[in-house]
Every structure is written in structure tokens, then in C-alpha cells.
Design a protein around this motif. Structure first.
Motif, PDB file in Angstrom:
ATOM      1  N   ARG A 193      -0.572   3.992  39.910  1.00  0.00           N
ATOM      2  CA  ARG A 193      -0.592   3.073  38.771  1.00  0.00           C
ATOM      3  C   ARG A 193      -1.662   3.436  37.750  1.00  0.00           C
ATOM      4  NH1 ARG A 193       2.229  -1.794  39.217  1.00  0.00           N
ATOM      5  NH2 ARG A 193       3.375  -2.012  41.170  1.00  0.00           N
ATOM      6  N   TYR A 194      -2.655   4.217  38.149  1.00  0.00           N
ATOM      7  CA  TYR A 194      -3.684   4.615  37.192  1.00  0.00           C
ATOM      8  C   TYR A 194      -3.127   5.537  36.107  1.00  0.00           C
ATOM      9  CZ  TYR A 194      -7.440   2.583  39.972  1.00  0.00           C
ATOM     10  OH  TYR A 194      -8.269   1.718  40.645  1.00  0.00           O
ATOM     11  N   GLY A 195      -2.002   6.175  36.386  1.00  0.00           N
ATOM     12  CA  GLY A 195      -1.416   7.066  35.393  1.00  0.00           C
ATOM     13  C   GLY A 195      -0.400   6.382  34.501  1.00  0.00           C
ATOM     14  N   VAL A 196      -0.173   5.092  34.701  1.00  0.00           N
ATOM     15  CA  VAL A 196       0.798   4.343  33.906  1.00  0.00           C
ATOM     16  C   VAL A 196       0.083   3.706  32.716  1.00  0.00           C
ATOM     17  CG1 VAL A 196       2.507   2.492  33.907  1.00  0.00           C
ATOM     18  CG2 VAL A 196       2.169   3.892  35.965  1.00  0.00           C
ATOM     19  N   GLU A 197       0.607   3.937  31.518  1.00  0.00           N
ATOM     20  CA  GLU A 197      -0.057   3.445  30.311  1.00  0.00           C
ATOM     21  C   GLU A 197       0.062   1.939  30.153  1.00  0.00           C
ATOM     22  OE1 GLU A 197       0.086   4.122  25.443  1.00  0.00           O
ATOM     23  OE2 GLU A 197       1.145   5.472  26.794  1.00  0.00           O
ATOM     24  N   ASP A 198       1.234   1.382  30.465  1.00  0.00           N
ATOM     25  CA  ASP A 198       1.479  -0.053  30.298  1.00  0.00           C
ATOM     26  C   ASP A 198       1.900  -0.636  31.643  1.00  0.00           C
ATOM     27  OD1 ASP A 198       2.496  -2.642  29.727  1.00  0.00           O
ATOM     28  OD2 ASP A 198       2.892  -2.070  27.671  1.00  0.00           O
ATOM     29  N   LEU A 199       1.063  -1.525  32.191  1.00  0.00           N
ATOM     30  CA  LEU A 199       1.338  -2.156  33.482  1.00  0.00           C
ATOM     31  C   LEU A 199       1.682  -3.625  33.270  1.00  0.00           C
ATOM     32  CD1 LEU A 199      -1.590  -0.562  35.522  1.00  0.00           C
ATOM     33  CD2 LEU A 199       0.858  -0.095  35.836  1.00  0.00           C
ATOM     34  N   GLY A 200       2.937  -3.890  32.934  1.00  0.00           N
ATOM     35  CA  GLY A 200       3.363  -5.270  32.739  1.00  0.00           C
ATOM     36  C   GLY A 200       2.592  -5.997  31.668  1.00  0.00           C
ATOM     37  N   GLY A 201       2.257  -5.302  30.585  1.00  0.00           N
ATOM     38  CA  GLY A 201       1.503  -5.919  29.494  1.00  0.00           C
ATOM     39  C   GLY A 201       0.029  -5.586  29.507  1.00  0.00           C
ATOM     40  N   ALA A 202      -0.472  -5.074  30.621  1.00  0.00           N
ATOM     41  CA  ALA A 202      -1.876  -4.656  30.706  1.00  0.00           C
ATOM     42  C   ALA A 202      -1.971  -3.168  30.346  1.00  0.00           C
ATOM     43  CB  ALA A 202      -2.419  -4.894  32.108  1.00  0.00           C
ATOM     44  N   ARG A 203      -2.974  -2.836  29.523  1.00  0.00           N
ATOM     45  CA  ARG A 203      -3.117  -1.454  29.060  1.00  0.00           C
ATOM     46  C   ARG A 203      -4.559  -0.984  29.234  1.00  0.00           C
ATOM     47  NH1 ARG A 203      -0.745  -1.061  23.142  1.00  0.00           N
ATOM     48  NH2 ARG A 203      -1.848  -3.023  22.852  1.00  0.00           N
ATOM     49  N   TRP A 204      -4.717   0.322  29.234  1.00  0.00           N
ATOM     50  CA  TRP A 204      -6.048   0.912  29.359  1.00  0.00           C
ATOM     51  C   TRP A 204      -6.687   1.044  27.980  1.00  0.00           C
ATOM     52  CZ3 TRP A 204      -7.600   1.145  34.235  1.00  0.00           C
ATOM     53  CH2 TRP A 204      -6.639   1.249  35.242  1.00  0.00           C
ATOM     54  N   HIS A 205      -7.925   0.548  27.847  1.00  0.00           N
ATOM     55  CA  HIS A 205      -8.610   0.588  26.559  1.00  0.00           C
ATOM     56  C   HIS A 205     -10.048   1.060  26.778  1.00  0.00           C
ATOM     57  CE1 HIS A 205      -8.206  -0.707  22.302  1.00  0.00           C
ATOM     58  NE2 HIS A 205      -9.522  -0.658  22.366  1.00  0.00           N
ATOM     59  N   PRO A 206     -10.546   1.959  25.920  1.00  0.00           N
ATOM     60  CA  PRO A 206     -11.903   2.489  26.111  1.00  0.00           C
ATOM     61  C   PRO A 206     -12.966   1.388  26.146  1.00  0.00           C
ATOM     62  CG  PRO A 206     -10.717   3.791  24.487  1.00  0.00           C
ATOM     63  CD  PRO A 206      -9.862   2.584  24.775  1.00  0.00           C
ATOM     64  N   VAL A 207     -13.798   1.426  27.165  1.00  0.00           N
ATOM     65  CA  VAL A 207     -14.878   0.437  27.298  1.00  0.00           C
ATOM     66  C   VAL A 207     -15.842   0.531  26.117  1.00  0.00           C
ATOM     67  CG1 VAL A 207     -16.829  -0.300  28.731  1.00  0.00           C
ATOM     68  CG2 VAL A 207     -14.700   0.443  29.815  1.00  0.00           C
ATOM     69  N   ARG A 208     -16.050   1.743  25.597  1.00  0.00           N
ATOM     70  CA  ARG A 208     -17.013   1.939  24.509  1.00  0.00           C
ATOM     71  C   ARG A 208     -16.643   1.120  23.268  1.00  0.00           C
ATOM     72  NH1 ARG A 208     -14.191   6.866  24.664  1.00  0.00           N
ATOM     73  NH2 ARG A 208     -12.876   7.234  22.803  1.00  0.00           N
ATOM     74  N   ASP A 209     -15.341   0.887  23.037  1.00  0.00           N
ATOM     75  CA  ASP A 209     -14.924   0.088  21.882  1.00  0.00           C
ATOM     76  C   ASP A 209     -15.379  -1.359  22.012  1.00  0.00           C
ATOM     77  OD1 ASP A 209     -13.736   2.332  20.879  1.00  0.00           O
ATOM     78  OD2 ASP A 209     -11.679   1.731  21.375  1.00  0.00           O
ATOM     79  N   PHE A 210     -15.362  -1.872  23.219  1.00  0.00           N
ATOM     80  CA  PHE A 210     -15.798  -3.252  23.450  1.00  0.00           C
ATOM     81  C   PHE A 210     -17.316  -3.355  23.360  1.00  0.00           C
ATOM     82  CE2 PHE A 210     -11.865  -3.117  26.240  1.00  0.00           C
ATOM     83  CZ  PHE A 210     -11.047  -3.685  25.275  1.00  0.00           C
ATOM     84  N   VAL A 211     -17.996  -2.375  23.928  1.00  0.00           N
ATOM     85  CA  VAL A 211     -19.462  -2.382  23.892  1.00  0.00           C
ATOM     86  C   VAL A 211     -19.969  -2.236  22.455  1.00  0.00           C
ATOM     87  CG1 VAL A 211     -21.532  -1.146  24.623  1.00  0.00           C
ATOM     88  CG2 VAL A 211     -19.655  -1.506  26.246  1.00  0.00           C
ATOM     89  N   ALA A 212     -19.291  -1.393  21.666  1.00  0.00           N
ATOM     90  CA  ALA A 212     -19.698  -1.183  20.273  1.00  0.00           C
ATOM     91  C   ALA A 212     -19.287  -2.340  19.367  1.00  0.00           C
ATOM     92  CB  ALA A 212     -19.096   0.116  19.754  1.00  0.00           C
ATOM     93  N   GLY A 213     -18.363  -3.178  19.837  1.00  0.00           N
ATOM     94  CA  GLY A 213     -17.932  -4.319  19.043  1.00  0.00           C
ATOM     95  C   GLY A 213     -16.799  -4.015  18.081  1.00  0.00           C
ATOM     96  N   THR A 214     -16.216  -2.817  18.151  1.00  0.00           N
ATOM     97  CA  THR A 214     -15.093  -2.488  17.269  1.00  0.00           C
ATOM     98  C   THR A 214     -13.806  -3.170  17.718  1.00  0.00           C
ATOM     99  OG1 THR A 214     -14.704  -0.465  18.551  1.00  0.00           O
ATOM    100  CG2 THR A 214     -16.089  -0.278  16.590  1.00  0.00           C
ATOM    101  N   GLU A 215     -13.736  -3.546  18.979  1.00  0.00           N
ATOM    102  CA  GLU A 215     -12.624  -4.341  19.506  1.00  0.00           C
ATOM    103  C   GLU A 215     -13.198  -5.586  20.171  1.00  0.00           C
ATOM    104  OE1 GLU A 215      -9.496  -4.009  19.128  1.00  0.00           O
ATOM    105  OE2 GLU A 215      -9.242  -1.941  18.422  1.00  0.00           O
ATOM    106  N   LYS A 216     -12.463  -6.696  20.076  1.00  0.00           N
ATOM    107  CA  LYS A 216     -12.950  -7.968  20.597  1.00  0.00           C
ATOM    108  C   LYS A 216     -12.518  -8.161  22.047  1.00  0.00           C
ATOM    109  CE  LYS A 216     -12.852 -10.032  16.002  1.00  0.00           C
ATOM    110  NZ  LYS A 216     -12.220 -11.050  15.118  1.00  0.00           N
ATOM    111  N   LEU A 217     -13.514  -8.336  22.895  1.00  0.00           N
ATOM    112  CA  LEU A 217     -13.258  -8.535  24.319  1.00  0.00           C
ATOM    113  C   LEU A 217     -13.584  -9.962  24.707  1.00  0.00           C
ATOM    114  CD1 LEU A 217     -12.532  -7.185  27.056  1.00  0.00           C
ATOM    115  CD2 LEU A 217     -14.981  -6.703  27.349  1.00  0.00           C
ATOM    116  N   ARG A 218     -12.697 -10.567  25.459  1.00  0.00           N
ATOM    117  CA  ARG A 218     -12.914 -11.905  25.988  1.00  0.00           C
ATOM    118  C   ARG A 218     -12.847 -11.847  27.506  1.00  0.00           C
ATOM    119  NH1 ARG A 218     -14.505 -12.223  21.688  1.00  0.00           N
ATOM    120  NH2 ARG A 218     -14.107 -13.766  20.056  1.00  0.00           N
ATOM    121  N   PRO A 219     -13.554 -12.730  28.193  1.00  0.00           N
ATOM    122  CA  PRO A 219     -14.276 -13.896  27.704  1.00  0.00           C
ATOM    123  C   PRO A 219     -15.579 -13.545  26.993  1.00  0.00           C
ATOM    124  CG  PRO A 219     -14.594 -13.655  30.050  1.00  0.00           C
ATOM    125  CD  PRO A 219     -13.560 -12.644  29.666  1.00  0.00           C
TER     126      PRO A 219
END
Length: 200
Positions: free
Chosen positions: A161-187
């Protein structure tokens, strides 16, 4: 102590025994002193006042109770990417990303709740370890919520499953984008936790 709201039916029960006799007396007195026109004014004002109280009581009585919602989310990381789902948050002004998981039912262990929530899309989880807890205040359909969110590190039991891009609506996204604030992470507060304590 929170005061109990008064419903429209309760207002009617309290006012009905004496409201109309008083209206008749006041109307007759007003008509004798000032003319028939003033009697109509008295009745109209009383009716408007009663109608306003009924509407306010019904609106307050029908409001849904506001409660704190317990959630559990799984932090699954692979090659610097976090498994997340996209959702809308009006307070954030659009789309945000959130790790998979969901509501903890009454009497349910957080780990069991997480496994139950993600099993249909992600399959089984292993290696669950507590990562932290945060508070979240999403706004959906104009209503502000309050959530206590438990966070767990987790691993997908099926390596394929680690090689699957879309897992029932869940996707892999770079952690660095969330840490840098370019993407909004919740909670709220999760991105800050990731800067202080990386998942790996």
C-alpha cells in the motif's frame, strides 16, 4: 450553573391563565379613556410581545447541545510524506489536509477506534505508538466545533500500500509543506508538533 431555556409551550402554559383576562380589562379601559383605536393598539402590542417570546423560546429550546468531540488520528509517514485526506474547513478559508482517523465511540479505546476507522480504506495498522494530543476548532456549515484529538504513529500492515498514490481518498503529501506552512494541516497544532518531534 447553566439556566434552562424556556420553550414556547412553557411560555404558553405560564401566560395563558391570566393573559387574556388582563388584555380584555386593559383594552376596555383604554377604549373608555382614549377611544376604540387605543384598545386595538394594546392588543397588537401584547400579541407582538407574546409572539416574540414564543419564537425566542422555541429557538433556544431547539438548539443542539454543544459538546467536545473526541477524535483519534493516525500519522503514517513514508519517504518524507504523510498520509492525509483533504477536507473543507470554513475557518481556514478552503481546503485543509488531515491524517486519517475519526471519532472515538463511548467506551472504546483510542487505538481500537483508529483501527476501526481506517480499516476499510487503509487496511490493518501496526506499530501504534502515542505521538501527542491537540485541540481543534473546525467551522463547518457556519458552526464552530471543539475537538480533542489523540495522535498515534502508525504503520501500514500491507507494505504494498505504500506504493499506492490514492488510498480511498487518502494521499501522500510532503511533510515539509506542512512544516513550512505552504499547505494547511489539521488539527491545529499538528504542524508545530512535527517541527518539534519528527515522525522518523
Amino acid at each position: 450553573m447553566r439556566a434552562e431555556s424556556t420553550s414556547g409551550e412553557e411560555v404558553v402554559k405560564v401566560l395563558s391563565p391570566w393573559l387574556w383576562p388582563v388584555l380584555v380589562i386593559v383594552s376596555v379601559a383604554a377604549a373608555g379613556a382614549f377611544g376604540p383605536g387605543w384598545a386595538l393598539v394594546v392588543v397588537a402590542v401584547a400579541a407582538w410581545s407574546l409572539w416574540s417570546r414564543l419564537r425566542r423560546g422555541d429557538r433556544e429550546g431547539s438548539a443542539e447541545p454543544r459538546v467536545v468531540q473526541p477524535l483519534v488520528l493516525g500519522l503514517v509517514e513514508h519517504d518524507g510524506k504523510l498520509l492525509v485526506c483533504e477536507e473543507r474547513d470554513e475557518a481556514a478559508g478552503g481546503s485543509v489536509w488531515r491524517p486519517p482517523g475519526g471519532v472515538i465511540n463511548f467506551g472504546e479505546l483510542a487505538e481500537d477506534a483508529l483501527k476501526r476507522q481506517v480499516r476499510p480504506t487503509l487496511g490493518a495498522l501496526t506499530g501504534l505508538t502515542a505521538f501527542g494530543a491537540v485541540e481543534n476548532h473546525p467551522v463547518v456549515d457556519g458552526r464552530r466545533g471543539h475537538q480533542i484529538v489523540l495522535l498515534y504513529r502508525a504503520t501500514l500492515a500491507d507494505p504494498a500500500r505504500y506504493g499506492v498514490e490514492d488510498l480511498g481518498g487518502a494521499r501522500w503529501h510532503p511533510v515539509r509543506d506542512f512544516v513550512a506552512g505552504t499547505e494547511k494541516l489539521r488539527p491545529e497544532g499538528l504542524a508545530e508538533l512535527l517541527t518539534q518531534e519528527p515522525l522518523r
